[in-house]
Design an enzyme around this catalytic site. Structure first.
Site, PDB file in Angstrom:
ATOM      1  N   HIS A  74       2.704  -5.943  10.061  1.00 18.51           N
ATOM      2  CA  HIS A  74       3.072  -5.222  11.279  1.00 18.51           C
ATOM      3  C   HIS A  74       3.479  -6.204  12.374  1.00 18.51           C
ATOM      4  O   HIS A  74       4.464  -5.980  13.084  1.00 18.51           O
ATOM      5  CB  HIS A  74       1.901  -4.345  11.737  1.00 18.51           C
ATOM      6  N   ASP A 119       5.413   1.020  12.939  1.00 21.78           N
ATOM      7  CA  ASP A 119       4.120   1.679  13.104  1.00 21.78           C
ATOM      8  C   ASP A 119       3.821   2.620  11.939  1.00 21.78           C
ATOM      9  O   ASP A 119       2.682   2.725  11.486  1.00 21.78           O
ATOM     10  CB  ASP A 119       4.071   2.428  14.429  1.00 21.78           C
TER      11      ASP A 119
END
EC number: 3.1.1.4
Length: 151
Positions: A74, A119
């Site tokens: 991420h 996300d």
């Protein structure tokens, strides 16, 4: 007291009702990242606030387990978005949570699309992991200086 804290961190952890999680439209800044995690995941977003070497703010060293690798990827995704001219921690994008699935869009531009995908990928990645309490509040001094390279 510690048990109560752990229950709060690992429990459902959301003030959102089940109906709200299933069909609510969100726009996000960094603080709303928790909404995407809450939509999909079996754990409270708070369970990842200071986990391993990468979950939370910053990160360095070798990821400790599958959860830490999710957070590492991420971070890489946010770096790529930033290189593309987006501001991952400030940019907002529209998305929906329907039946524990994230639906990105409709995006108005490439940044919204990129950040929602970052996300979304994190949320699904974390949902498929086993949680290890030994990495909660992991001391950053135990994380190596060198980090793996982002692809």
């Amino acid at each position: 007291m510690l048990l109560l804290l752990l229950l709060l961190l690992l429990g459902p952890g959301s003030c959102l009702s089940e109906a709200t999680r299933r069909s609510h439209v969100y726009k996000r800044g960094l603080l709303e990242l928790a909404g995407t995690l809450d939509c999909v995941g079996p754990r409270s977003p708070m369970a990842y606030m200071n986990y391993g070497c990468y979950c939370g703010l910053g990160g360095h060293g070798e990821p400790r387990d599958a959860i830490d690798w999710c957070c590492y990827y991420h971070d890489c995704c946010y770096s790529q978005a930033q290189d593309a001219g987006c501001s991952p921690k400030l940019y907002r994008y529209p998305w929906k949570c329907m039946d524990h699935r994230i639906l990105c869009g409709p995006a108005e531009n490439k940044c919204q699309e990129l950040l929602c995908r970052c996300d979304e990928t994190l949320a699904y990645c974390l949902a498929d992991t086993e949680y290890h309490l030994k990495y909660l509040f992991f001391p950053s001094v135990l994380c190596e200086k060198d980090s793996p390279k982002c692809n």
